[in-house]
Enzyme design. Structure first.
Site, PDB file in Angstrom:
ATOM      1  CD  GLU A 112      -6.421  17.521  -9.798  1.00  0.00           C
ATOM      2  OE1 GLU A 112      -5.739  18.615 -10.134  1.00  0.00           O
ATOM      3  OE2 GLU A 112      -5.884  16.238  -9.860  1.00  0.00           O
ATOM      4  N   GLY A 113      -7.518  21.694  -7.223  1.00  0.00           N
ATOM      5  CA  GLY A 113      -8.365  23.607  -6.804  1.00  0.00           C
ATOM      6  C   GLY A 113      -8.914  22.729  -6.001  1.00  0.00           C
TER       7      GLY A 113
END
Length: 758
Positions: A441-442
């Site tokens: 998620e990043g």
């Protein structure tokens, strides 16, 4: 316009406008969409320099509904009793078939889908609570549950799907007939989703025996959770229309589509091995796969709008799922490390009494309180239907990093008990799994260095985004007029913050207001000072660096650290008030806020010592901290107090670790440790009598425990019943401190044979 206003515009705002247009970082289309997709919440208050603490304290306390609590007490409790994490990870490398079936049947994959489609329609708080509790037992099971309830087909369809798509897919997802995955990440596009190389071309093709308008897709994705078992694939790709079949633009932008996994040309089923955990994760590929246009999520109207859709929905992954995994580590390590530190003895006393061990335990307990506070405040924002991209980025980065820190502490305290894998080991798999949460998620490096302040400086500042829009106005005269009105307000804002920062420095924030009295009142005053200092520093950074600020990632990261720790400290204070100002929780509150203020001080010092424009750093230091930065880390006494609380059964310990699963089965590893801990604590007074008798010479020091007990009973120091209690507690203690061992045949043979000389 008055003469004064004309002069201001001519000699101040017009030159500033020209300079602003030169130094202004140009907003890319993806950046603009990211800015517009999110919302500003409490982060805006903290960034503005004058946070309204009453606003924070009036946000509703998150609570579970009757249906949510019933699900947790029944379906979730049943699931947890079914999970054997050692078997899942080390033996089967998968969830058992009966667990998959139970997850489908009881709608664990439809926590966020509306009831009208057969879903549970739970709150963000309930979703987070369920994932957190599962993760204390099994990360592999938690990840399997969280992904369908995070960024993926269910959420995208609920928000953007056509009615026909919702009516078909959402009931199937709710009932567990379909297992979804979402393919975003590829070999050349990880955190930078805008660089997706996967391509779709608008064309005509054959579908169900007819020629229809559709898309020819080619993709190569990896790291896709649930892909090996998914029956429906969500796919993000860049769409092109070279023949202008649906418009006059060739590059239409990122688009999302939904494709059945058994559709011809879809390659799916292979698995990655994510640090030896057992959740399903793998690649998916396709080449020149033709799909009809109605498979685009939202239909043709949503072609090219995929990036905006993804950014708006990322809050679930960043604000719910991954912070839940971090919080689970806190609940688990606080409960088990406190128990183990009391059960494990060295030199005749619990190892938790040694200051070195207590220091680690103090950090575990203080951080755990902070993690749970941040979890509940973040889900509050989501349940208020906010989409705070900066808040969720803060939660994702800091909660996973803090979890990694205290997991290392727990490993240190448990020592050999933690590194020998087997059914008795309750934290080994979490040690493997935490880097997974940190990289998805990043990746955390990107989140800290580019997102939190990089986007927050523009999005949360009361004037900068509007000034950027004015500068980008194609009507230069109108843009200059808008800028003139904003600039005067911005100058007043900046001057006021500088003046009040100096006042704070020389008065130690004595004149700042606090919404409460008592021991925590001073914290609100000091956090207000830090908020104002952040506002001043941000203005100087943006003014002096302009577009270069994007590339000055270390400056951006450190200013982001200040914003992040202001948020975490806010969460700690909010939790303390929400839970009725429990006096026993004050050591945790003091630790959390003092830790955050200390980290803010470190970040400011590093910004001012390393500012890339000569003279700006010393100027900021003189304006903000002319008397120095005096925010010490939590004290040793504070850590010792927390360590003692972790080694004491009671309501405070239940509040701190209430989401940790403690099984009642005889072989449950956390249950074994908990039973030994409680039993030993209950006989502490009896053990004190025996120790006192040994020191007095009434019982020989070299006697075994059994001999000491017999002698103590004979001497009337304790009763037979007391002796039996101590015997029972010691048996439980011996069981709890054991580690797993296996026959040599359990491992692949090679090298030297057992018991044989070379």
């Amino acid at each position: 316009m008055s003469t004064l206003a004309n002069m201001r515009k001519r000699y101040l705002s017009d030159p500033a406008f020209k300079m602003f247009k030169k130094v202004l970082p140009p907003l890319s289309e993806t950046e603009r969409e990211a800015m517009e997709a999110g919302s500003v919440w409490w982060d805006g208050e903290l960034f503005g320099g004058n946070p309204s603490w009453n606003t924070l304290l009036t946000y509703p306390q998150p609570k579970l509904s009757r249906d949510e609590q019933a699900f947790i007490d029944n379906q979730l409790a049943t699931l947890l009793d079914m999970l054997d994490d050692y078997q899942i990870v080390q033996e089967d490398r998968d969830l058992p078939p009966e667990v998959w079936e139970y997850l489908r049947k009881e709608r664990f994959f439809s926590l966020i889908i509306g009831k009208e489609y057969g879903g549970l329609d739970f709150s963000a708080h309930a979703n987070s609570t369920i994932v957190t509790r599962i993760a204390t037992k099994s990360l592999s099971a938690a990840v399997s549950v969280m992904v369908p309830n995070s960024l993926g087909p269910g959420e995208l369809l609920s928000h953007y799907g056509t009615q026909e798509q919702k009516d078909y897919w959402l009931p199937r997802l709710s009932q567990g007939k379909d297992i979804p995955c979402f393919a975003l990440t590829g070999p050349e596009a990880g955190s930078d989703a805008g660089s997706i190389p996967d391509k779709g071309v608008v064309c005509y093709g054959e579908f169900e025996g007819k020629e229809v308008l559709g898309i020819s897709l080619t993709w190569n994705k990896r790291y896709i959770t649930l892909a090996p078992v998914a029956t429906v694939l969500g796919l993000a790709f860049k769409l092109h229309d070279p023949d202008s079949l649906i418009g006059d633009k060739e590059a239409l932008g990122i688009t999302c589509a939904l494709i059945p996994a058994d559709y011809p040309g879809v390659e799916i089923g292979e698995r990655h091995d994510p640090l030896n955990l057992a959740f399903m994760n793998g690649p998916t590929r396709g080449k020149n796969v033709f799909i009809p246009m109605e498979w685009v999520i939202g239909g043709q109207d949503y072609v090219g709008r995929g990036w905006r859709m993804l950014v708006e929905c990322l809050s679930a992954g960043r604000g719910i799922s991954l912070p839940a995994l971090g919080t689970a580590v806190g609940h688990l390590t606080a409960r088990t490390t406190g128990a183990y530190a009391y059960v494990r003895k060295q030199f005749g006393m619990p190892i938790g009494n040694f200051e070195g061990v207590a220091e680690s335990m103090g950090r575990i307990g203080g951080v755990t309180y902070m993690l749970e506070a941040a979890r509940t405040l973040t889900t509050t924002s989501l349940d208020l239907e906010e989409k705070p991209g900066i808040v969720t980025a803060i939660a994702k980065y800091h909660m996973t990093e803090l979890a990694r820190t205290i997991l290392n502490d727990a490993m240190d305290v448990h020592a050999g008990r933690a590194i020998q894998l087997g059914p008795m080991n309750y934290i080994g798999h979490h040690y493997f799994g935490m880097p997974v949460a940190i990289t998805v998620e990043g990746a955390n490096i990107l989140t800290r260095n580019l997102m939190i302040f990089g986007q927050g400086a523009t999005r949360c500042h009361p004037y900068v985004l509007a000034e950027m829009e004015a500068a980008a106005n194609p009507d230069g005269e109108e843009g200059a007029k808008q800028f003139d009105g904003l600039l005067s307000k911005h100058i007043g804002f900046a001057v006021g913050n500088v003046a009040k920062s100096l006042l704070n420095a020389f008065t130690r924030s004595a004149f700042n207001r606090s919404p409460v009295s008592g021991e925590t009142a001073v914290y609100y005053k000091q956090l207000s000072r830090m908020s104002r200092a952040l506002a001043v520093s941000s203005d100087f950074a943006m003014l002096s660096l302009g577009g270069e600020l994007k590339r000055r990632e270390m400056v951006s990261a450190r200013l982001g650290d200040v914003l992040s720790h202001l948020y975490l400290a806010s969460a700690v204070l909010k939790r303390y008030e929400d839970e009725g100002r429990q006096q026993q929780d004050l050591p945790f509150v003091h630790y959390g806020v003092q830790y955050c203020l200390h980290r803010c001080g470190i970040a400011f010092d590093e910004v001012m010592s390393n500012f890339p424009r000569r003279g700006i750093g010393p100027l900021l230091r003189g304006l903000l901290f002319p008397l120095g930065i005096h925010y010490p880390a939590p004290s040793d006494d504070n850590k010792m107090a927390i360590a003692k609380l972790l080694m004491t059964p009671g309501a405070h310990r239940e509040r701190l670790t209430h989401l940790c699963y403690v099984g009642e089965r005889a072989d449950d590893p956390v249950g074994i440790m908990e039973r030994a801990f409680v039993a030993l604590y209950q006989v502490k007074d009896i053990e004190r009598k025996i120790t006192k008798a040994v020191k007095a010479g009434e019982i020989p020091r070299k006697f075994s425990l059994t001999e000491k007990l017999q002698a103590a009973v004979s001497a009337g120091i304790i009763t037979e019943a007391d002796s039996n209690k101590v015997h029972n507690a010691e048996q439980l203690r011996q069981q709890a401190i054991q580690v797993d061992h296996f026959a040599a045949s359990h491992f692949k043979k090679g090298g030297l044979q057992p018991g044989k000389a070379a």
